[in-house]
Design a protein around this motif. Structure first.
Motif, PDB file in Angstrom:
ATOM      1  N   ASP A  34       0.834  -1.208   0.000  1.00 26.72           N
ATOM      2  CA  ASP A  34       0.000   0.000   0.000  1.00 26.72           C
ATOM      3  C   ASP A  34       0.865   1.253   0.000  1.00 26.72           C
ATOM      4  N   LEU A  35       1.878   1.260  -0.886  1.00 24.30           N
ATOM      5  CA  LEU A  35       2.769   2.402  -1.060  1.00 24.30           C
ATOM      6  C   LEU A  35       2.794   2.775  -2.536  1.00 24.30           C
ATOM      7  N   THR A  36       3.408   3.910  -2.831  1.00 26.74           N
ATOM      8  CA  THR A  36       3.603   4.271  -4.231  1.00 26.74           C
ATOM      9  C   THR A  36       4.831   3.547  -4.768  1.00 26.74           C
ATOM     10  N   GLN A  37       4.914   3.441  -6.103  1.00 27.58           N
ATOM     11  CA  GLN A  37       6.073   2.795  -6.712  1.00 27.58           C
ATOM     12  C   GLN A  37       7.352   3.556  -6.387  1.00 27.58           C
ATOM     13  N   SER A  38       7.266   4.863  -6.406  1.00 24.60           N
ATOM     14  CA  SER A  38       8.464   5.659  -6.124  1.00 24.60           C
ATOM     15  C   SER A  38       8.930   5.471  -4.684  1.00 24.60           C
ATOM     16  N   ALA A  39       7.975   5.291  -3.765  1.00 21.40           N
ATOM     17  CA  ALA A  39       8.350   5.071  -2.363  1.00 21.40           C
ATOM     18  C   ALA A  39       9.092   3.747  -2.206  1.00 21.40           C
ATOM     19  N   VAL A  40       8.610   2.699  -2.854  1.00 18.37           N
ATOM     20  CA  VAL A  40       9.280   1.393  -2.785  1.00 18.37           C
ATOM     21  C   VAL A  40      10.665   1.473  -3.420  1.00 18.37           C
ATOM     22  N   SER A  41      10.760   2.159  -4.580  1.00 18.01           N
ATOM     23  CA  SER A  41      12.053   2.307  -5.250  1.00 18.01           C
ATOM     24  C   SER A  41      13.043   3.048  -4.351  1.00 18.01           C
ATOM     25  N   ARG A  42      12.594   4.107  -3.677  1.00 24.43           N
ATOM     26  CA  ARG A  42      13.479   4.861  -2.786  1.00 24.43           C
ATOM     27  C   ARG A  42      13.948   4.007  -1.606  1.00 24.43           C
ATOM     28  N   GLN A  43      13.040   3.175  -1.066  1.00 23.18           N
ATOM     29  CA  GLN A  43      13.420   2.324   0.074  1.00 23.18           C
ATOM     30  C   GLN A  43      14.454   1.284  -0.334  1.00 23.18           C
ATOM     31  N   ILE A  44      14.272   0.696  -1.510  1.00 24.66           N
ATOM     32  CA  ILE A  44      15.241  -0.303  -1.975  1.00 24.66           C
ATOM     33  C   ILE A  44      16.595   0.355  -2.230  1.00 24.66           C
ATOM     34  N   LYS A  45      16.583   1.536  -2.838  1.00 22.97           N
ATOM     35  CA  LYS A  45      17.833   2.250  -3.090  1.00 22.97           C
ATOM     36  C   LYS A  45      18.512   2.626  -1.783  1.00 22.97           C
ATOM     37  N   ALA A  46      17.723   3.036  -0.790  1.00 23.57           N
ATOM     38  CA  ALA A  46      18.298   3.373   0.519  1.00 23.57           C
ATOM     39  C   ALA A  46      18.939   2.151   1.166  1.00 23.57           C
ATOM     40  N   LEU A  47      18.297   0.988   0.987  1.00 25.03           N
ATOM     41  CA  LEU A  47      18.860  -0.256   1.541  1.00 25.03           C
ATOM     42  C   LEU A  47      20.185  -0.586   0.857  1.00 25.03           C
ATOM     43  N   GLU A  48      20.230  -0.469  -0.460  1.00 26.55           N
ATOM     44  CA  GLU A  48      21.478  -0.739  -1.198  1.00 26.55           C
ATOM     45  C   GLU A  48      22.586   0.210  -0.757  1.00 26.55           C
ATOM     46  N   ASN A  49      22.247   1.472  -0.561  1.00 32.80           N
ATOM     47  CA  ASN A  49      23.250   2.437  -0.120  1.00 32.80           C
ATOM     48  C   ASN A  49      23.752   2.119   1.287  1.00 32.80           C
ATOM     49  N   GLN A  50      22.855   1.668   2.151  1.00 27.95           N
ATOM     50  CA  GLN A  50      23.236   1.385   3.534  1.00 27.95           C
ATOM     51  C   GLN A  50      24.183   0.204   3.632  1.00 27.95           C
ATOM     52  N   ILE A  51      23.887  -0.862   2.870  1.00 32.23           N
ATOM     53  CA  ILE A  51      24.745  -2.059   2.974  1.00 32.23           C
ATOM     54  C   ILE A  51      25.856  -2.059   1.937  1.00 32.23           C
ATOM     55  N   GLY A  52      25.793  -1.146   0.971  1.00 34.32           N
ATOM     56  CA  GLY A  52      26.860  -1.021  -0.009  1.00 34.32           C
ATOM     57  C   GLY A  52      26.902  -2.127  -1.038  1.00 34.32           C
ATOM     58  N   VAL A  53      25.748  -2.702  -1.359  1.00 27.07           N
ATOM     59  CA  VAL A  53      25.682  -3.803  -2.321  1.00 27.07           C
ATOM     60  C   VAL A  53      24.491  -3.579  -3.244  1.00 27.07           C
ATOM     61  N   GLU A  54      24.691  -3.804  -4.526  1.00 22.86           N
ATOM     62  CA  GLU A  54      23.587  -3.701  -5.476  1.00 22.86           C
ATOM     63  C   GLU A  54      22.748  -4.979  -5.405  1.00 22.86           C
ATOM     64  N   LEU A  55      21.457  -4.819  -5.154  1.00 22.61           N
ATOM     65  CA  LEU A  55      20.579  -5.963  -4.957  1.00 22.61           C
ATOM     66  C   LEU A  55      19.764  -6.303  -6.203  1.00 22.61           C
ATOM     67  N   PHE A  56      19.493  -5.315  -7.044  1.00 24.66           N
ATOM     68  CA  PHE A  56      18.710  -5.527  -8.250  1.00 24.66           C
ATOM     69  C   PHE A  56      19.454  -4.997  -9.472  1.00 24.66           C
TER      70      PHE A  56
END
Length: 299
Positions: A34-56
């Motif tokens: 129940d989020l917008t697509q941009s919100a999900v994209s931002r969360q995934i990008k934030a996760l990648e930045n935090q752990i320093g690994v590209e996930l997708f």
């Protein structure tokens, strides 16, 4: 030294990643959360930045997990499942506690299950979940609080409480004993013997204790006592079975002693649990109860 919390992402980032990894779609993940697509994209990008690994791998309008992302998704999915399970158990038992108990299948079905209602009635705030485990496992990698163990008093990383010794009896159907004219221990060398894969030398020990010489002992193999006992009832041979688990069959006459020579098992029953759970109230209650119940069984 880096703080471990630096690599502990928020639950919102992890749930967004897990949903996108499972569905293979940002759109589907956004709809589920129940989020917008941009919100999900931002969360995934934030996760990648935090752990320093590209996930997708991002290809136009689609996403695809990297190899690192696939491995991470499996672990995160299991972690989220365990958090959800813990929350559900707490909600179901806010004033008690849940005991996740690993059991041996025949012990659980024949001895524990018929008596468990007594324990739960005396401890209404406790809930018990049963899972089957045939061999020792690492408590650190499984959400299990304790386990019924048969064997030597060895379980790395766990404490053991002695429960009981065990006697086994060479048992068969009365028709089988009569048909083969079994009267002495040596007579069993000439009939089909049923073996447990978890106790490969049991028959050798029994013959040795009864002074019977042998070259080799062969027969059908079973991985559980329940199937071995049913095979014995069905006339397939003689099985060495724990006496406390076949009391009903002996009383009904479905099984009889092929020869009345019970043998003390070399190994014993224990309750195993991780040291850090030793004082966990549901485990303390269960440990006290099962020790007393099995003392009555053995007496």
């Amino acid at each position: 030294m880096l703080s471990p919390r630096r690599f502990l992402p928020s639950l919102s980032l992890l749930t967004a990643f897990e949903a996108a990894a499972r569905t293979g779609s940002i759109t589907a993940a956004a709809r589920e959360l129940d989020l917008t697509q941009s919100a999900v994209s931002r969360q995934i990008k934030a996760l990648e930045n935090q752990i320093g690994v590209e996930l997708f791998l991002r290809e136009r309008q689609t996403i695809r997990l990297t190899m690192a992302g696939e491995s991470y998704a499996r672990e995160i999915r299991e972690a989220l499942r365990r958090i959800s399970s813990a929350s559900l158990n707490l909600r179901a038992n806010p004033n008690g506690g849940t005991l996740n108990l690993a059991i041996l299948p025949t012990f659980g079905a024949r001895w524990l299950a018929p008596r468990l209602g007594q324990f739960l009635a005396a401890n209404p705030g406790i809930r018990i979940n049963l899972v089957t485990r045939l061999s020792p496992f690492d408590f650190r990698l499984d959400s299990i609080d304790a386990a019924i163990h048969f064997g030597d008093p060895v379980w790395p990383g766990a404490e053991l409480t002695f429960l009981m010794q065990e006697k086994t009896l060479p048992a068969c159907s009365p028709q089988f004993r009569q048909a083969h004219g079994i009267a002495e221990p040596a007579d069993l060398l000439s009939v089909p013997l049923l073996h447990l894969t978890t106790r490969p030398d049991a028959w050798e020990r029994w013959f040795t204790e009864n002074g019977v010489g042998f070259d080799s002992v062969h027969g059908m193999l079973f991985d559980q006592f329940a199937t071995a006992s049913q095979a014995a009832i069905g006339g397939l041979g003689v099985a060495l079975l724990p006496t406390f688990l076949i009391q009903d069959e002996l009383k009904r006459g479905e099984l009889v002693a092929a020869v009345d020579r019970p043998m003390q098992s070399a190994q014993r029953y224990y309750l195993a649990f991780p040291r850090e759970r030793a004082a966990y109230p549901p485990l303390v209650k269960f440990r006290e109860w099962i020790v007393g119940e099995l003392a009555n069984t053995a007496s």
